[in-house]
Structures are given as structure tokens and as C-alpha cells.
Design an enzyme around this catalytic site. Structure first.
Site, PDB file in Angstrom:
ATOM      1  N   ASN A   9      84.922  80.188  38.208  1.00 62.39           N
ATOM      2  CA  ASN A   9      84.752  79.427  39.447  1.00 62.39           C
ATOM      3  C   ASN A   9      86.035  79.580  40.257  1.00 62.39           C
ATOM      4  O   ASN A   9      87.058  79.002  39.904  1.00 62.39           O
ATOM      5  CB  ASN A   9      84.497  77.948  39.085  1.00 62.39           C
ATOM      6  CG  ASN A   9      84.473  77.051  40.308  1.00 62.39           C
ATOM      7  OD1 ASN A   9      84.464  77.525  41.441  1.00 62.39           O
ATOM      8  ND2 ASN A   9      84.470  75.749  40.076  1.00 62.39           N
ATOM      9  N   LYS A  11      86.709  78.588  43.205  1.00 62.19           N
ATOM     10  CA  LYS A  11      86.964  77.458  44.121  1.00 62.19           C
ATOM     11  C   LYS A  11      87.403  77.998  45.497  1.00 62.19           C
ATOM     12  O   LYS A  11      86.906  79.038  45.903  1.00 62.19           O
ATOM     13  CB  LYS A  11      88.002  76.526  43.501  1.00 62.19           C
ATOM     14  CG  LYS A  11      87.606  76.124  42.064  1.00 62.19           C
ATOM     15  CD  LYS A  11      88.421  75.024  41.488  1.00 62.19           C
ATOM     16  CE  LYS A  11      87.915  74.736  40.078  1.00 62.19           C
ATOM     17  NZ  LYS A  11      88.611  73.646  39.419  1.00 62.19           N
ATOM     18  N   HIS A  95      79.491  70.213  40.328  1.00 63.67           N
ATOM     19  CA  HIS A  95      80.886  70.301  39.889  1.00 63.67           C
ATOM     20  C   HIS A  95      81.626  68.999  40.205  1.00 63.67           C
ATOM     21  O   HIS A  95      81.358  68.358  41.214  1.00 63.67           O
ATOM     22  CB  HIS A  95      81.577  71.487  40.579  1.00 63.67           C
ATOM     23  CG  HIS A  95      82.917  71.766  39.993  1.00 63.67           C
ATOM     24  ND1 HIS A  95      84.038  71.070  40.359  1.00 63.67           N
ATOM     25  CD2 HIS A  95      83.305  72.634  39.021  1.00 63.67           C
ATOM     26  CE1 HIS A  95      85.064  71.515  39.647  1.00 63.67           C
ATOM     27  NE2 HIS A  95      84.646  72.463  38.838  1.00 63.67           N
ATOM     28  N   GLU A  97      84.413  68.357  41.385  1.00 63.59           N
ATOM     29  CA  GLU A  97      85.067  68.275  42.700  1.00 63.59           C
ATOM     30  C   GLU A  97      84.047  67.977  43.785  1.00 63.59           C
ATOM     31  O   GLU A  97      84.343  67.265  44.747  1.00 63.59           O
ATOM     32  CB  GLU A  97      85.832  69.580  42.979  1.00 63.59           C
ATOM     33  CG  GLU A  97      87.102  69.657  42.144  1.00 63.59           C
ATOM     34  CD  GLU A  97      87.492  71.056  41.698  1.00 63.59           C
ATOM     35  OE1 GLU A  97      87.092  72.041  42.340  1.00 63.59           O
ATOM     36  OE2 GLU A  97      88.210  71.152  40.672  1.00 63.59           O
ATOM     37  N   GLU A 167      82.036  69.607  31.547  1.00 59.78           N
ATOM     38  CA  GLU A 167      83.425  69.685  31.997  1.00 59.78           C
ATOM     39  C   GLU A 167      84.014  68.283  32.099  1.00 59.78           C
ATOM     40  O   GLU A 167      83.838  67.609  33.126  1.00 59.78           O
ATOM     41  CB  GLU A 167      83.494  70.349  33.372  1.00 59.78           C
ATOM     42  CG  GLU A 167      82.963  71.757  33.413  1.00 59.78           C
ATOM     43  CD  GLU A 167      83.516  72.523  34.596  1.00 59.78           C
ATOM     44  OE1 GLU A 167      84.225  73.494  34.374  1.00 59.78           O
ATOM     45  OE2 GLU A 167      83.272  72.109  35.738  1.00 59.78           O
ATOM     46  N   GLY A 173      91.733  71.441  35.551  1.00 55.76           N
ATOM     47  CA  GLY A 173      92.936  71.732  36.328  1.00 55.76           C
ATOM     48  C   GLY A 173      94.159  70.949  35.887  1.00 55.76           C
ATOM     49  O   GLY A 173      95.179  70.938  36.573  1.00 55.76           O
ATOM     50  N   SER A 213      90.417  73.604  31.767  1.00 55.30           N
ATOM     51  CA  SER A 213      91.668  74.195  31.252  1.00 55.30           C
ATOM     52  C   SER A 213      91.463  75.161  30.095  1.00 55.30           C
ATOM     53  O   SER A 213      92.263  75.203  29.160  1.00 55.30           O
ATOM     54  CB  SER A 213      92.660  73.088  30.864  1.00 55.30           C
ATOM     55  OG  SER A 213      93.014  72.329  32.004  1.00 55.30           O
TER      56      SER A 213
HETATM   57  P1  PGA Z   1      90.062  74.735  35.198  1.00 54.56           P
HETATM   58  O1  PGA Z   1      88.760  74.420  36.081  1.00 54.56           O
HETATM   59  O2  PGA Z   1      89.700  75.842  34.258  1.00 54.56           O
HETATM   60  O3  PGA Z   1      91.111  75.128  36.201  1.00 54.56           O
HETATM   61  O4  PGA Z   1      90.408  73.471  34.474  1.00 54.56           O
HETATM   62  C1  PGA Z   1      87.490  74.429  35.495  1.00 54.56           C
HETATM   63  C2  PGA Z   1      86.453  74.132  36.548  1.00 54.56           C
HETATM   64  O5  PGA Z   1      86.735  73.402  37.502  1.00 54.56           O
HETATM   65  O6  PGA Z   1      85.331  74.622  36.461  1.00 54.56           O
END
Ligand code: PGA
Length: 250
Positions: A9, A11, A95, A97, A167, A173, A213
Site C-alpha cells: 500500500n 499511500k 483502511h 487511515e 491491521e 506506521g 510494521s
Molecule cells: P505499515 O503500514 O507497514 O507502514 O505499518 C501498513 C498499512 O497501513 O497497510
């Protein structure tokens, strides 16, 4: 058999040139004989060029969102038909976010899921608890409700087009990954939750990805757990070597 999947992803990262550079590196470095399904999700403006670029490879392209309506006066939005028209038939929905920053509710996500499925798209359905839910030992409830309210309106036959991505928000993140045991415990719970409503065939064939992560250093251990079928990768998907290391860790 459950599919093994690693999805990146991207983003809101990578302009047109950077997208092309990263794709070129991935094409060069991802083993062509891998049985892992590799997916990348660049930004909307770079989707069409990514599809063209990846045409003769086994890397697939996903969108990071879609609007629930067929079309109309929705400034700034993108429809499922538009995505399909440039060759994108996978979409990431729900997601954290989108839920937290753009206030997407379970009901809205359910609508988007329905629209995507009506257009014969594959949905990568994301969900996961926040830190406060885990601290108050409410994480199983939260996850169950996200599934029931955002996804369980679909019919059994639709599951062929659905991939789950657990997740935990506290791991996205942040550099803090769920332990392989925490991931397995939740993935098993998710599979059993699916089983109760949809039965064995769906529960035993749906792929459940872990996200939050994931890095080259921890991917192998997480992917080795029996109910973890791959990963949804954010930060580490932006560097070819890291992403390739994660793809080959399965
Ligand atoms: P990350 O993000 O691997 O940077 O923690 C995962 C995601 O948002 O799908």
C-alpha cells in the site's frame, strides 16, 4: 488452497517518475517463479501507467479506495467503473487511515464493498482494533463488529473476491509490530468468526493478511503462523529491496 498474498500500500507516496522507478526495480527483483500473489497499490493518478507497465508481469495493481456511487456530482472521487476502465480490478477498502482521517464508517465501507463486488472487483478488506481496545481487552469484539458491520452483508459466493487484512491500528506506521503469537491468535479468531456465519469452505479458503510494521526482519516469523496468509505492507513497500525481501519471506 489459500492464496499467499503480499500487497504494498503506497499511500500518498511516489510521483509518476518515482512510481515508474519503483515498478522497474520490482519487475527486476521479484522472482518470476514465485507462487505468491504480489500486488501494488500506487496513487490513483499513477494507476493507469502502473497497469501498462506491469502488463507482462505477474504483479497486479490495486486502488487504495473507491467511491460507493456509480457516478455523479462527487467532486474529487473515483468510481469502480473508472478503475475497471484502466485495468484495475482490486481495491483496498476500510483502511484505518480512511476510517480515522476520512471518517469512513462501517456502513459506508459496507456500501463500498457492495459496489466493488458488483463491478467484479476483488476487495482487500482492512480492519483492526485501536490501542485502547486492546488495552481494555475489547479487541476481539471490535474486530468481530467491524467484520459484521462492514463485510458480512455479502453472500457466500462473493468471498472468492475478498481478501481480509487484519491491521491493528497501533501497529500501523509505528514500528511496533504485533507479535507473531498475537497475529496468529487474532487471525484464528477471524477465521472462526467467518466460519460461524459462512461455513467451512469460506473460512478455510479466505486469505487473511497481517498488516502493521511488517519488515524484512519480522516477515518470516509472522508469515510462518498457520492462519497468516501474507501481508499488507505500508512503509516497507516503498523500498524495492525491503518489499522483495518480504515477498520472498513467505
Ligand atoms: P505499515 O503500514 O507497514 O507502514 O505499518 C501498513 C498499512 O497501513 O497497510
Amino acid at each position: 488452497m489459500r492464496k499467499k498474498i503480499v500487497a504494498g500500500n503506497w499511500k500518498m507516496h511516489k510521483n509518476a517518475e518515482q512510481t515508474e522507478d519503483l515498478l522497474n526495480e520490482l519487475i527486476a527483483k521479484i522472482p518470476t517463479d514465485t507462487d505468491t500473489n504480489v500486488i501494488v497499490a500506487p496513487t490513483f493518478v499513477n494507476l493507469a501507467s502502473a497497469v501498462d507497465h506491469l502488463e507482462f508481469t505477474n504483479i497486479k495493481v490495486a486502488a487504495q479506495n473507491v467511491h460507493q456511487a456509480e457516478g455523479g456530482a462527487f467532486t474529487g472521487e473515483i468510481s469502480a467503473d473508472m478503475l475497471k476502465s484502466v485495468g484495475v480490478d482490486i481495491v483496498i477498502l476500510g483502511h484505518s487511515e480512511r476510517r480515522a482521517i476520512f471518517h469512513e464508517t462501517d456502513a459506508l465501507i459496507a456500501n463500498k464493498v457492495n459496489t466493488a463486488l458488483e463491478h467484479d472487483m476483488t476487495v482487500i478488506f482492512c480492519f483492526g482494533e485501536e490501542l485502547k481496545d486492546r488495552q481494555s481487552a475489547n479487541h476481539f469484539n471490535v474486530v468481530e463488529n467491524q467484520l459484521k458491520d462492514g463485510l458480512f452483508q455479502i453472500e457466500a459466493k462473493d468471498w472468492e473476491q475478498v481478501v481480509l487484512a487484519y491491521e491493528p491500528v497501533w501497529a500501523i506506521g509505528t514500528g511496533e509490530t504485533a507479535s507473531p503469537e498475537q497475529a496468529q491468535e487474532m487471525h484464528e479468531f477471524i477465521r472462526e468468526t467467518v466460519r460461524k456465519t459462512y461455513g467451512n469452505e469460506v473460512a478455510d479458503t479466505v486469505s487473511i493478511l497481517y498488516g502493521g510494521s511488517v519488515k524484512p526482519e519480522n516477515a518470516k516469523e509472522i508469515f510462518s503462523k498457520p492462519d497468516v496468509d501474507g501481508g499488507l505492507i505500508g512503509g516497507a513497500a516503498l523500498k524495492a529491496d525491503d518489499f522483495v525481501a518480504i515477498v520472498t519471506a513467505i
